[in-house]
Each structure stands twice: as C-alpha cells, then as structure tokens.
Scaffold this active site. Structure first.
Site, PDB file in Angstrom:
ATOM      1  N   GLY B  21      81.593  30.365  12.961  1.00 39.73           N
ATOM      2  CA  GLY B  21      80.593  31.325  13.447  1.00 39.73           C
ATOM      3  C   GLY B  21      81.249  32.688  13.635  1.00 39.73           C
ATOM      4  O   GLY B  21      82.308  32.969  13.067  1.00 39.73           O
ATOM      5  N   GLU B 178      61.360  37.720  19.392  1.00 41.49           N
ATOM      6  CA  GLU B 178      61.378  38.206  18.014  1.00 41.49           C
ATOM      7  C   GLU B 178      60.493  37.366  17.101  1.00 41.49           C
ATOM      8  O   GLU B 178      59.790  37.886  16.238  1.00 41.49           O
ATOM      9  CB  GLU B 178      62.828  38.275  17.515  1.00 41.49           C
ATOM     10  CG  GLU B 178      63.578  39.387  18.254  1.00 41.49           C
ATOM     11  CD  GLU B 178      65.033  39.568  17.864  1.00 41.49           C
ATOM     12  OE1 GLU B 178      65.544  40.696  18.009  1.00 41.49           O
ATOM     13  OE2 GLU B 178      65.661  38.588  17.426  1.00 41.49           O
TER      14      GLU B 178
END
Lengths: 443, 443
Positions: B21, B178
């Site tokens: 990540g 979002e």
C-alpha cells in the site's frame, strides 16, 4: 421465464435484434429515424470491439478502451430499447423470443448473434485452452500469463518451468498471428525487466497452423511477409500440422510430435451461434443461417440474420461472406434502410459487398495489408501497412473517448516499448498441478 | 507450504515487507540505494490508489487508471524482489514468514498490511453488504448497481422496484460522503438518459452516520458544508443513527426505523489486518500494532509496522495517527532512511507527523478542505477546495500514464456531465430473490 418481459408496447412494428456486435449495432443506428420500436437483446450491456481483444490479452490496452455500453451509444435514439438477457429459443409461430427475463414479442426478428469459438467437438480442448472471443476471455488470458510467470519463479524443474513460460497458439489467422507477435514483443521488451530472475531465452512461442501458409484468404505476399516477420521475432511457426490433443500440459500434433505448455490459445476456428427454434433446414455447415440477398433467413418472411451468423450464398459468394466486421456492418446498414422500404411498401435493395480488403499486424511498424481501393488491389507490408492498420482501427472504434485513449496508449507503447497494464484483476486460470512433488517450492 | 520459497540469497541483510500500500511502497522506494535485499510480498501484483476507488465504483474511472503493477513501478530498482503470495503467519523465533508459496526468511520484517473493513462482528452485514476497500470491491459495486437497474426494468411491484433503485450508505467519513455524492450525480445526469423507462425520482440515496455530523476529524465548517452539499444533491443524510441489522433487503436502524434496499454500501469502519504469530500483547484495539517512534513493534527489535496497521502512541497522538495515506507514506519514507542508519550503526530518527490536512469531494466544483500550510490552518469549501482536491489527487497518482488518463477522464466528465464506463464486466452480486412471485416478469 414464462410471462412476457416488461417492455412498453408502442403499437408500432417491433424489430427485435439479438446481439449487439458490429452488425446488430449498425442496424440499430440505421433504424434511428425509422418508425419502429427497436429492441436490442444482448447478454452483455456493452459492445465489444473484437479486433483489439488481443491487445487487452497482452496488457497493451485496457478492456475499458475497447468496449462501449449500448445504453450510452444509443442515449439519443428515442425508438431504442435495450434488454440485458440471454436468449433461450424462438417460437416462430407465436413470434416470441424466449429469454432469461421473459418472453419478448416481435414483428421482425434479426439474428445477429455472431460466432463462437469452434472446438470441432473436442471437449478436452475446450476445457483446457483459452479463446479470445470476449473481453472476459482476454482478461483471463492476461491474468493467466502473468500468474504463470509468478508461479514459474518458484519452480526448479526445467520442464515444469518451461511449461509455464511457453505458449502454444493454434490457428494462423489474424488473431493467431497478432497474439503471437504481441507475446514476442512482451518477451523482448517487457517480461525480462519485470522478471529479472527468469531466463526468457527459455520462453518459446509456438504458432501451429494446419495449412501451408498463414493468413488464409489474404494475398501470398501477406502470408509470406507475416511468416518472415514472425520468424524474425523468434516465433516458432509450425505449418502443415494439426493439434490432435491437449491435456492441459502436453500438446500432441498429428505427426506425433509434442509440445509442453500450460497455456494453449485456441484461435483455430469459429462457428455461427444459432438460436433454437429456427428451422434446422436453414442452418448450413459452420452453424450459419442461409439468407437471401435481403438477409432474410430461408423459409421465413420476418426473420433476418446478418454478419457472421449469416451465409449469403450467391454465385459470387458460394461460401457466403468472410466472417469479419465489414460484411456485418454493411449488411446491418442496408437492412436498416430496407426496413424503412418495407414499411413504405417499396422494393428492397439487394446486398452487394464492398470488400475493402484485410489487414493484420505483427508488431511495431510491422503489418501486412491487402487493400481494395476503387476496384483496384493494393498490397503492402511493413511500415505503411502498419500505419494503415493503426489508422483504420482507431477510426473504427466507437466514441471519441475510446479513440483518444487507445491512441494515447499506443503512443506510450510506441515510444517506451512498454505495455503497462500488467495487473492480475479478475478471473484467471490456475494451471493444473502435474506432479505434486514438482509443484513444491524448493530452495 | 513447507519448504523455503525460491528467492536468491544475496548474503545481505534482508527486509521482508508485507503489503504494498502507500506505506510499503514508499518504504521500498526509500530503500533503493540501501545495501539490503528488499522483498515485497502482496496478494495482488499491483498497488491500488485507494482514495479513488469510489470513482471506479461509480463508472467515472477505469480500474486500470488507479492501479500500478509493482514490478513495473520498481523496474529499475536492482535490490527489489516481488512475490505474489498470501502471508499465513510469522515465526518470529526462526525469523520466517509462512506464505502460500513457501517460507521466506527475514532479517527485518515490516508489517504494512493496512486495514480491512470492520463489520464489528456482524456476519450478516459482512455477507450482505458491499465494501469499497479493493479494486475488486469497486468493480463489484459498479456491476451490481448497473445490474440492479437492468433488473428493475422487469418489476412492477413498487417496493420491489425501489429496493433495486435505492441505496443505503453506512458511514459518513470521506468514502461514504464521496460515494453518496457520486451516486447523486449519476442519478441526476446519467441514469435518466440510460434508463428512460425508469423513474429516477424513485431512486433514494440514504447516508447513515452514527455521530451528529459528517467527516469526523475534520473541521466544523467541513462537516456543515458537506452536509449542506449532500442535502442539496438530494441525499437523505440520517445523522445520529446506527444500522442495527441488514438482511439483504430490509435495513433496520437502532431507532426501529427501516429502509428497503438491495444494495448497502458499508463504509462505517476499518480495522488493522494483523498477522498471526506476532505477539498478541502488541496488538491494540482496532487490530493495530503498538509501535515506538521508530515504527518498531513493541517487544521486537527487528519487526516493524507502519501505516494503518501501526498505532504510534505518544502524548501528542494518544490514539495513534489517522488511518489515511499521509502517515503511512511519511513513516515508510523515514523507515527506509532509518534502515540505512541502522546498517551504518547510526542513531535512528524518531517519526514526526507532518499533518497536511484532509479533504473530501462531494461532486462537480464541490469539496471541503482543511489544509495545514507552514503550521497554519486554512479551511475552504466549494470550488477552491474542489480544485485543490483534484490537483492533490492527480499528482499523488503513480506514473505519468495514470495521471494523464485520470486527468482526461475527469476533463471529459466535467464538460459532458457523463461517466462513461457503465459496463458490467467481472464479478457482480445477484440480489437475493425476496418473493418468487414478485420476481417474475410481468406485462
């Protein structure tokens, strides 16, 4: 499903089109201003630009750049209805299509189901090989190639490792030739950087073609040059051989010779994808419907077929038209106009195929093209052919976005020799364990 | 797997990093010129830019534009080794990581496994809801939304139809906000054109937040404005409520109120993803490892943790750092430098977090931003915040290609109000049949 699928009845003549490939899509567009209800049924919600599937399979293009959702393409077409469904059969007496979402009535039916991979009845081949007929196929091939290399890193046994690194492609048509070329480019420019621990001299790409030359149907120059290009690329082109069997590991040719691979790409044949319920007498060999010059299926007044699934047998085309995009598009366009004539009770126009030629690309700056321009034949190979191939495919894509994104992807690849979309997302095929001992990780 | 995985032994100190990540990737890069063997293990062969997953889920971006294959990113880094594998456990005495491809020895181990969705033990919720933590999740959500609408076309019963058209989002953090904004934009500009037969006045978007305001951790202005923007968009924001249960159809809130939906998006919590074999005493609540200011896991000299999985408890950060990209990136960078210091037997540098602030976007021209610049706080909402959000996300993407393609996709969307990637490819979730009779197609 037993009941009627829920679709408004507009009280207008209704044409049901099964399949949104090149032919079906062109027909829908040609019916834009015709006073009919146009219903497209497809098992995907998007059109696929099949000629570039091989680039999705080889990490050169995103699947997203070669598909277009039907509803988006036809946003502005008021008489268009789309249904995501699988067609099960047709009842030609009741004039209904039986689908996974219910019955759909039609006044006119157009079969535009295209072609599927033809394994010539070899179920073992069908189970063990990968085809490239759909986006899902192409994604699976990409994922499988990449997974194979990741696995190869863990193997010490040379034959086992080679079985993961080597590829056998069956079929020397455009798809076979193009995928062989693309894999060679990956082998040369991309994989050695990604997998520094592997020896890519050991990666063999075999292309098996049953006939004496590649690209059957194209000119001798095209066949010769594509063979030369592929051999220069280090592809082992094996002519005049058939693959007899493949068990997921050993490929046996008709001569008894064998090749070892976990990945056999089957590009050796296609057959029409007929629908149950249409009279068998109209079905010719290769699974294609015999149609007249108005694309009407033999024996019916209101059922049509076009594209790969249609065999328009005329003195000039005793085997029908080639199973490629152009005849489908041209037939779809004319059929749309003929529906308008039909409603106006005007005589229909017969189909005449405008053969624009054929092309195949092998790699960077290398393609072969047989082009017909105003009745004259032009044959060219190499850079010019490659430019033409590139241009024709770009303008044939649907929508400005896809054209731009493919152009950019190609420009990147051209200048960097890179194909960047090397991720494993979605379905992949696990190689069958051959011997438990050799699959074990070793130091 | 019992044997050792096959990886060259370079005779150099070996650091094994689990997870690529933001933190793991930054650490790999920071170790570029450090004389160690760097082995990255991940269960995917690509890095995911998680902040934009919600746009993949809402057909705005291609999955391909927000992922980057590890091997490609690190093509030039000679000391980098990648292995595609799942980590099963760690033996901290023998200093080996047990993986799906065999044992991997380490001198230093870095746990950078990030966080997974936290269902707080609710297995029914886990089974029935969709999370957005991975590319595969995002693709599944996109496919499910589109499939729902295709299915809704066949329904007559109003509640049944609404169950397919309505969405419930649980969690009012950036992801929840979002995705609610993006779904609203689709409802306004895209879906009504695609599905002219459906009435999108019936499509409800519910956002359930357990606390009294959205975007916990951001400023009051950000919370207020995001609420205002979402309500103007027609999102039903439900504050101070918890979801008690969801059976795949009925959502029950803690007040007893119910909502009906086939699609519940779970964005209500994350927890660290610890590895078996590391001492439980170092594991704090939320599944995070307690680390010192050098990211060393409590109780070990040679095991480190960074990013979401690390809780660096200091007087200034009694709960550790926020589980977002910035602390992970900064910790990865410093840890790389500290490894160099370690080898040179120099003192390590402690970590100091440079908080740059936080942002969330609601839609076209609408975002909220709390920015820290040279120690000062700036708070802005609306167009300027949206521009900043856009710019920051663009430059944070990996590689020129992804930046360019995302910029182009956004430019297209901005001027056309369209989100074009509305195809169903890959995994999708079939809504559970609720009553056989109502699922039947009706006229």
């Amino acid at each position: 499903m037993e009941g009627l699928a829920k679709i408004e009845d507009l009280g207008k003549p209704r044409v049901v089109i099964v399949g949104g490939g090149f032919g079906g899509l062109e027909l829908v567009k040609a019916l834009r201003h015709v006073d009919m209800q146009v219903i497209l049924i497809d098992k995907q919600n998007y059109h696929t630009f099949q000629p570039l599937l091989y680039q999705v399979a080889t990490a050169g293009l995103s699947p997203d750049d070669i598909v277009s959702p039907f509803r988006k393409i036809m946003d502005e077409q008021a008489n268009f209805y789309f249904r995501l469904a699988e067609v099960q059969r047709v009842d030609t007496v009741a004039q209904v299509v039986e689908t996974s979402i219910g019955l759909v009535k039609y006044d006119y039916l157009v079969v535009a189901t295209g072609a599927t991979t033809n394994y010539f009845g070899d179920e073992q081949m069908q189970r063990n090989s990968i085809a490239i007929k759909s986006v899902e196929d192409a994604i699976e091939l990409r994922n499988t190639v990449l997974s194979n290399f990741e696995k190869a890193l863990q193997l010490g046994d040379e034959e086992q490792m080679n079985s993961l690194l080597d590829f056998v492609i069956v079929g020397g048509g455009p798809t076979g030739v193009e995928i062989a070329g693309a894999l060679s480019e990956l082998r040369k420019h991309v994989f050695p950087k990604d997998y520094k621990e592997l020896d890519f001299k050991q990666m063999d790409i075999h292309l098996v073609q049953s006939g004496p030359s590649l690209l059957k149907g194209m000119s001798e120059e095209a066949a010769q040059k594509s063979l030369e290009y592929l051999r220069n690329y280090g592809v082992n082109v094996i002519l005049d051989r058939r693959v007899k069997s493949y068990d997921g590991y050993t490929v046996t040719l008709n001569t008894g010779e064998t090749l070892i691979t976990r990945t056999l790409i089957w590009a050796a044949g296609v057959a029409g994808a007929p629908i149950d319920g249409i009279r068998k007498e109209s079905l010719l060999k290769g699974g294609r419907y015999q149609v007249d010059e108005y694309n009407r299926v033999a024996g019916y007044e209101n059922i049509f077929a076009l594209g790969d699934i249609a065999a328009m047998i005329t003195p000039a085309t005793p085997e029908g038209h080639p199973m490629v995009a152009q005849p489908a598009i041209q037939q779809g366009h004319l059929l749309g106009q003929n529906f308008a004539r039909l409603l106006a009770k005007q005589p229909l126009q017969p189909f005449h195929y405008h053969d624009k030629g054929a092309m195949a690309t092998i790699g960077r700056n290398l393609a072969v093209a047989d082009v017909k321009l105003m009745g004259k034949d032009y044959r060219t190979q190499g850079f010019l052919a490659w430019l033409m191939w590139t241009f024709v495919h770009l303008i044939s894509l649907i929508g400005f976005r896809n054209r731009l994104f493919v152009l950019l992807s190609w420009t990147f690849s051209y200048f960097s020799n890179d194909k960047g979309l090397r991720y494993i997302i979605g379905k992949r095929r696990e190689p069958m364990p051959v011997e438990a001992t050799t699959e074990k990780a070793i130091v």
